[in-house]
Design an enzyme around this catalytic site. Structure first.
Site, mmCIF file in Angstrom:
data_model
loop_
_atom_site.group_PDB
_atom_site.id
_atom_site.type_symbol
_atom_site.label_atom_id
_atom_site.label_comp_id
_atom_site.label_asym_id
_atom_site.label_seq_id
_atom_site.Cartn_x
_atom_site.Cartn_y
_atom_site.Cartn_z
ATOM 1 N N CYS A 199 -7.836 1.778 1.450
ATOM 2 C CA CYS A 199 -8.865 0.933 0.858
ATOM 3 C C CYS A 199 -8.373 0.295 -0.438
ATOM 4 O O CYS A 199 -8.007 0.977 -1.394
ATOM 5 C CB CYS A 199 -10.113 1.770 0.577
ATOM 6 N N HIS A 218 -15.249 -0.569 3.122
ATOM 7 C CA HIS A 218 -15.109 0.805 3.579
ATOM 8 C C HIS A 218 -16.324 1.657 3.227
ATOM 9 O O HIS A 218 -16.360 2.843 3.511
ATOM 10 C CB HIS A 218 -13.857 1.438 2.975
ATOM 11 N N SER A 272 0.807 -1.228 0.000
ATOM 12 C CA SER A 272 0.000 0.000 0.000
ATOM 13 C C SER A 272 0.834 1.270 0.000
ATOM 14 O O SER A 272 0.299 2.355 -0.226
ATOM 15 C CB SER A 272 -0.913 0.006 1.223
#
Lengths: 381, 622
Positions: free
Chosen positions: B382, B369, B324
Site C-alpha cells: 500500500c 486498501h 516498493s
C-alpha cells in the site's frame, strides 16, 4: 649559544680604495682564465651531449638556452661585491630553509619526490638555492670569530648544515643532500678545524649512518645495496652500473669516435644524457678524451682554490674554497658513480649533463668566485 | 689594528695550508678516477669491447603467468590458453610488404589479421614482435618451419592468451584483460610489467590485478649483433600470479542468466552468512574473449551501438529506483524510530493529499486498501501507508536509517566500476539543485521513487543484511587465493558491521515479507512453494510518468517506457542461505515478472542435488 656579532675586518681592509685589476676586463668583474676554462668545458660538453641525446637538435637548442641563462646569471653575480654577498648570506639561508619546508608541506609531487615549489610562473627547486646559501652562511658565521673555530662554533656550524641536509634528504633527494653536507664539511675543513674534531665528526658520521639509512627511501637503500653487490639487481640499478662499465671500457684509449658509440645508440645505457653522460664520453672519446675533459675540470678547481687563497678576508676565502670544493664533489661523485667506484647517486656531471637546474647554481657559484677575486683592494703591508 | 692584521695573516696562512691539503685531496681523487679508467679502458678493454660489439649482454624480462580464476565449486572461469602465433619483428624485416605477401601465399592471412596487425604496429614498443596470425594449427607451423630461412624477422611464438571458457556468463563479473594502454602505463610499476602485455580492464581482473599479475623474473642473456640469443648467463624465475577462488557459483550464475530470458535486467545473489556474491548477472552480456587480443572495430561498434547495451553492467552500474522493494526497510525504520507501531492502522482511500495541497499522491490501487496496518501495507504494497509513514519519519531520519543498509554509497565489492546510487537528502538537494527540500518529495522517497536510485547490488546487499538480522557484510566476489606450491591458501576476511536493530521489529517485518509470497493477497503469491520458505518484496517502478488524471496501460506504452519489474527476497527464512535482488527492465509488474526469476534462482541454489558443497563448507567456517 649562538652569538650574532659584527665583522671586525670589513672596514679595516677597505681602507685603500684602489682596484688591483686593470686592462681589458677592468670595468667588468670577470676572471678571464676561469671564464675561458668554463666556456671550453661547456662547449666540449655540448659536443658529447649532442651524441648522448641521439643527435636531437631540439634538446641541444634547449641546453644552449639554459647555458646562456646560466652564464648571464654568472656575469651578473660577479658584479655583486663580496660585502653585499656577506650581508645576504643569512637572509638567503632563511629564505631557502623556509621554501624547503614549504616544499615538504605543500610541494608538488614529481617523480615520486617532492622537490619543486610551484611559484605559479616558474617551478623552483629550493634545494638548489641551499647549495649556495649553506657555504655562504657557514663562511659568514665562521668568519665572525678568529679561526680555527671553537667547539661551540663548530657545533653550531654542523647544525646549520645538518638541518637543510636532513630536510633535503627527506624530499627525497639524496644526491643534493650529500652535496650540501659535503659543502658544509669542506667549509669547516678549510676554516682550519682541528684534526681532533674532524676525527670526532667522522666517527659520529659513521654512528649516524643508520639514521641516514632510516631517512632513505626504499629505492635509495636499494641503490646502496646494489652498489655493494651490483649483480644482485641486474635489471634495476645494477643494470646502469654494468652498462656504463661496458660503455666506458669498450671506448679504449682512443674511443669509438664521435657519434659512433654503440652502447648509447642501441639504448643499452639508461639516462645517458643526464647522470650517465660521462659513460658516453668514455665510449666515444676514449681515455684520451676523458683525460682532456678531466684536465679542464682540474684547471677550474685549481684556479678556484687559487682564488680562495688570494681572497682578502676570511669570508671570501671560506666561500670561494667551499664553492670550488663543492664543484669538485659534483665531479668526483658523478665520475665515481659512472665508473663504479661509488654507489649510484643522482648527481649530474657538472656543466655537461643535460638539464638546467644545477647549471644556474654552479655558474652562480663561479660568479661569486669571480666577484671575490675581482673586488680585491690593494692592501698596505 | 695590528693584532687584527696579525690574526689576519695567521688565518691566511692557516687557510693556505688547508687549501693545499684540499688540492692534494682533489689530485688524489682524480688519480683514483684515472686509475679506474685505465683499468676499464686499457685493462678490461678486450673483454668489455667484446661484450659491447659482438655479444651484447641483454636483459630479458620473463613475464609471470597470470593467476587463474575458479568459481566456488572449482570450475575454471579464466584460463591461460597456449596459442601459437606468427610474429614479425619490424626492425629485422627489410621489405615488409613483400614479406607479408609471401607469407600470405604460405599461410592464410585474412583481412581481419591485417587490420589487427596494422593497429598493433602503432602500439608496439621497439623490437617488440607483432603477431600477424594467431592460433596457427600444427600444419601451418610445419609449413612455415620448412620455409623459415626465407623470412628473417618472422618467427612462430607460443604465447599464453587469456581465455574465458564461459564467455558471456562471466563477462560482467570478471571483465577481461586487454593490452596495456597509455594511461595504465603511467600507473603501473614499469619494471614489474616489463614483458607483460595484458592488464585487467575491469571487474575482478582489474580489482585483483596485483594478485593476479605476479612478479616479473628475468634472464641475462648474451646476444649477438643480430639479436640472437647465444646463451643464458643468469636466470631469475618469475613468480606467477595468485589463482583466485570465488564465492561465485557458476551454475547459479548460468541459471540466473537463463532465468532472465531474453529480457534486459540484472540478478544479484548473496550468501547472507558470508557476504559472498553467489551470482552477479547482467543481461544481455557479451563475449569477453573478443576483447583479449584487441577487438575488431566492427564487432566493437556493434556492441556499442546495440540499444540493449550489452557492455553495460546493470548489476553494479545500473541505477534504478527501488520502488516498493524499499518498503520493508522503511517499515523497519518507522518501527525503530518509533514513528509507527506495527498494530497502528492507517486509512487508504486510494490516494493521499498533503495538508493544504490539492495534489493527489496515488496508491497503485485506485480503489484504496481501506484500513491498513503494517503487515497489510507490506503484503499488498500500500503506497498511502508509506506516504504517511515517510511523512511522519521525515527525510532526515529516512536518509540516515537507509544509509545504514548501504544505500547511496558504494558497497565496496571487489569488482571495479560500481556506481553509488542516490539516497536523497536535504543536503543533496541543496548541493545538486540549490533548492530546499519539499515535503512532497519525502512521500515519493517513501515509496522508493523519485530521485532515489539504487543498484541491484545495493538492493541485494540490503536484503542480505535484513536476512542476517542487521549484520552488514561488505560484499565480495573473491573468497581466497588458491594454495600454490609452498604457499598456503589465503582467505580474505569479512568486513562486518552490526546494525542496532530490535529483534521484535525484524521479526515483524520479515513475517510480513513471508506473507508477500504466502498470503493469498500477497503481491508475489504466484511464486509460492512448499519446498522452502521465502521472504520477499515486489517492486514496480515507473519509467514514464503518468499524468494526474490518466491511467497507465501497459499495452499502450512503448516497450522501453514500460515499468521496471523488481523483486528482492531471501530464503529459507529460518536460516537464510541466499538473498536475491532481481530487476527486469521494462518488464512490467514485479510480482509477475521479477519474482519468478528470483524463484528460479533460489530453486537452483537451494534445491540442487547434491547441495552446493563449497558454500556449505564456508558456512561451517563462520
Amino acid at each position: 649559544m649562538l652569538k650574532w656579532g659584527t665583522n671586525t675586518f670589513s672596514t679595516s681592509v677597505d681602507s685603500v680604495p684602489r682596484a688591483v685589476r686593470v686592462g681589458l676586463l677592468g670595468r667588468v668583474h670577470l676572471d678571464l682564465p676561469l671564464l675561458i676554462a668554463l666556456l671550453l668545458l661547456c662547449a666540449y660538453g655540448l659536443l658529447v651531449l649532442f651524441s648522448a641525446t641521439g643527435q636531437d637538435p631540439h634538446k641541444l637548442h634547449q641546453q644552449l638556452i639554459r647555458l646562456g641563462i646560466a652564464f648571464a646569471v654568472m656575469v651578473v653575480t660577479a658584479q655583486i661585491p663580496p660585502w653585499k654577498l656577506r650581508r645576504w648570506s643569512l637572509p638567503l639561508f632563511g629564505i631557502g630553509l623556509t621554501m624547503l619546508l614549504g616544499v615538504l608541506a605543500l610541494g608538488e609531487i614529481g617523480k615520486g619526490a617532492q622537490r619543486w615549489l610551484d611559484l605559479g610562473v616558474v617551478r623552483f627547486q629550493p634545494s638548489e638555492l641551499l647549495k649556495v646559501a649553506v657555504p655562504m652562511t657557514l663562511a659568514w658565521y665562521l668568519a665572525e670569530r678568529p679561526l680555527p673555530p671553537s667547539g661551540s662554533r663548530t657545533l653550531w656550524a654542523v647544525i646549520l648544515t645538518a638541518v637543510p641536509v636532513l630536510l633535503i634528504a627527506r624530499q627525497p633527494d639524496l644526491g643534493t643532500a650529500l652535496l650540501v653536507a659535503g659543502t658544509g664539511i669542506v667549509v669547516l675543513f678549510l676554516a682550519g678545524l682541528r684534526w681532533q674534531p674532524i676525527a670526532l665528526l667522522g666517527a659520529s658520521a659513521v654512528a649516524l649512518a643508520p639514521l641516514l639509512w632510516y631517512f632513505m627511501h626504499p629505492y635509495q637503500q636499494q641503490r646502496v645495496l646494489t652498489f655493494l653487490n651490483p649483480e644482485s639487481d641486474p635489471l634495476g640499478t645494477g643494470y646502469h652500473i654494468i652498462q656504463a662499465k661496458i660503455a666506458i671500457g669498450s671506448g679504449g684509449i682512443y674511443g669509438k669516435g664521435w657519434l659512433n658509440g654503440t652502447q648509447s645508440r642501441l639504448e643499452f645505457l639508461p639516462e645517458r644524457s643526464t647522470d650517465f653522460v660521462f659513460a658516453i664520453l668514455g665510449e666515444e672519446f676514449g681515455l684520451i678524451g676523458i683525460l682532456a675533459m678531466l684536465a679542464i675540470y682540474l684547471f677550474i678547481i685549481v684556479r678556484g682554490l687559487y682564488i680562495a687563497t688570494q681572497a682578502q678576508d676570511t669570508y671570501g676565502r671560506l666561500l670561494a674554497g667551499g664553492l670550488t670544493m663543492t664543484f669538485f664533489i659534483y665531479l668526483f661523485v658523478n665520475t665515481g658513480m659512472t665508473t663504479g667506484l661509488l654507489p649510484v647517486v643522482g648527481i649530474p656531471l657538472p656543466l655537461v649533463s643535460y638539464g638546467g637546474t644545477s647549471l644556474v647554481t654552479i655558474l652562480a657559484g663561479f660568479g661569486i668566485l669571480m666577484s671575490i677575486h675581482t673586488h680585491r683592494k690593494l692592501l698596505l703591508p | 689594528m695590528e693584532s687584527i692584521l696579525k690574526d689576519h695573516s695567521r688565518e691566511s696562512r692557516l687557510f693556505a695550508k688547508r687549501a693545499i691539503l684540499a688540492g692534494v685531496l682533489v689530485l688524489a681523487a682524480m688519480l683514483m678516477v684515472t686509475a679506474r679508467l685505465v683499468q676499464l679502458q686499457i685493462g678490461n678493454y678486450t673483454h668489455l669491447s667484446t661484450l659491447s660489439r659482438d655479444n651484447q649482454v641483454k636483459l630479458e624480462p620473463l613475464p609471470p603467468t597470470r593467476g587463474l580464476i575458479y568459481d566456488a565449486a572449482g570450475v575454471l572461469l579464466a584460463d591461460n590458453r597456449p596459442s601459437l602465433s606468427l610474429e614479425i619483428t619490424l626492425e629485422e624485416v627489410e621489405d615488409l610488404d613483400t614479406t607479408i605477401d609471401e607469407l600470405g601465399a604460405l599461410i592464410d592471412i585474412g583481412d581481419k589479421d591485417l587490420k589487427h596487425f596494422a593497429r598493433m604496429r602503432k602500439l608496439r614498443h621497439r623490437f617488440e614482435e607483432i603477431p600477424i596470425r594467431t592460433d596457427l594449427n600444427p600444419e601451418e607451423v610445419a609449413r612455415f618451419a620448412v620455409n623459415r630461412h626465407r623470412f628473417p624477422g618472422v618467427a612462430v611464438r607460443a604465447r599464453l592468451l587469456r581465455a574465458y571458457p564461459l564467455g558471456e556468463h562471466t563477462a560482467h563479473v570478471l571483465s577481461y584483460v586487454g593490452r596495456i594502454n597509455e594511461q595504465e602505463l603511467k600507473r603501473i610499476d614499469a619494471l614489474n610489467y616489463a614483458g607483460t602485455n595484458y592488464i585487467g580492464k575491469g571487474g575482478v581482473e582489474k580489482a585483483h590485478e596485483d594478485l593476479l599479475h605476479g612478479t616479473v623474473g628475468h634472464r641475462q642473456v648474451e646476444v649477438n649483433a643480430k639479436g640472437h640469443v647465444l646463451g643464458v648467463l643468469k636466470r631469475h624465475q618469475p613468480q606467477s600470479g595468485k589463482s583466485l577462488e570465488l564465492y561465485l557459483d557458476i551454475r547459479l550464475q548460468q541459471d540466473a542468466y537463463a532465468a532472465l530470458g531474453d529480457r534486459r535486467g540484472a540478478v544479484v545473489a548473496i550468501d547472507p552468512r558470508t557476504g559472498g556474491v553467489l551470482a552477479l548477472v547482467s543481461r544481455p552480456s557479451f563475449d569477453p574473449n573478443l576483447f583479449v587480443d584487441g577487438i575488431d572495430a566492427a564487432d566493437y561498434r556493434a556492441l556499442r551501438r546495440s540499444p540493449d547495451k550489452p557492455l553495460f553492467n546493470r548489476a553494479i552500474r545500473g541505477q534504478y529506483s527501488p520502488g516498493s522493494t524499499i518498503k520493508p526497510f522503511i517499515s523497519l525504520g518507522g518501527l525503530e524510530t518509533g514513528t509507527i507501531r506495527a498494530t497502528d492502522a492507517k486509512w487508504c482511500p486510494g490516494y493521499y493529499r498533503l495538508p493544504g495541497h490539492t495534489h493527489k499522491y496515488r496508491c497503485w490501487n485506485r480503489g484504496g486498501h481501506g484500513t491498513t496496518a503494517l503487515e497489510k501495507a507490506i503484503v499488498q504494497s500500500c503506497d498511502v501507508y508509506f506516504y504517511k509513514l515517510a511523512q511522519g519519519m521525515g527525510i532526515d531520519r529516512l536518509h540516515d536509517f537507509l544509509a545504514g543498509f548501504g544505500f547511496g554509497k558504494r558497497t565496496g565489492i571487489d569488482v571495479t566500476g560500481e556506481r553509488r546510487g542516490l539516497l536523497p537528502s536535504k543536503t543533496w538537494k541543496r548541493r545538486a539543485y540549490n533548492q530546499p527540500w519539499f515535503p512532497g518529495e519525502t512521500l515519493i522517497v517513501g515509496i522508493g521513487q523519485g530521485p532515489f536510485l539504487t543498484t541491484p547490488l545495493q538492493l541485494a546487499v540490503a536484503t542480505a543484511t535484513l536476512a542476517a538480522r542487521g549484520r552488514f557484510i561488505r560484499p565480495r566476489i573473491v573468497r581466497a587465493t588458491k594454495a600454490q606450491g609452498p604457499e598456503a591458501k589465503h582467505e580474505f576476511p569479512a568486513q562486518i558491521r552490526q546494525l542496532p536493530l530490535s529483534s521484535r521489529y525484524l521479526d515483524k517485518v520479515i513475517e510480513s515479507m513471508v506473507k508477500v509470497v504466502r498470503s493469498n493477497r500477497g503481491t508475489a503469491k504466484r511464486i509460492r512453494t512448499n519446498a522452502y520458505s521465502i521472504a520477499g518484496k515486489t517492486g514496480t517502478v515507473q519509467v514514464f510518468s503518468v499524468k494526474q488524471k490518466e491511467r497507465y496501460r501497459e499495452s499502450e506504452v512503448a516497450e522501453h517506457m514500460r515499468d521496471h519489474a523488481l523483486f528482492v527476497a531471501f530464503a529459507p527464512v529460518e536460516d537464510p542461505r541466499i538473498a536475491v535482488a532481481v530487476i527486469v527492465e521494462n518488464g512490467g509488474h514485479g510480482g509477475a515478472v521479477a519474482a519468478p526469476v528470483a524463484r528460479r534462482v533460489m530453486d537452483s541454489y537451494l534445491l540442487r542435488t547434491p547441495p552446493p558443497a563449497a558454500a556449505g563448507e564456508a558456512a561451517g567456517g563462520h
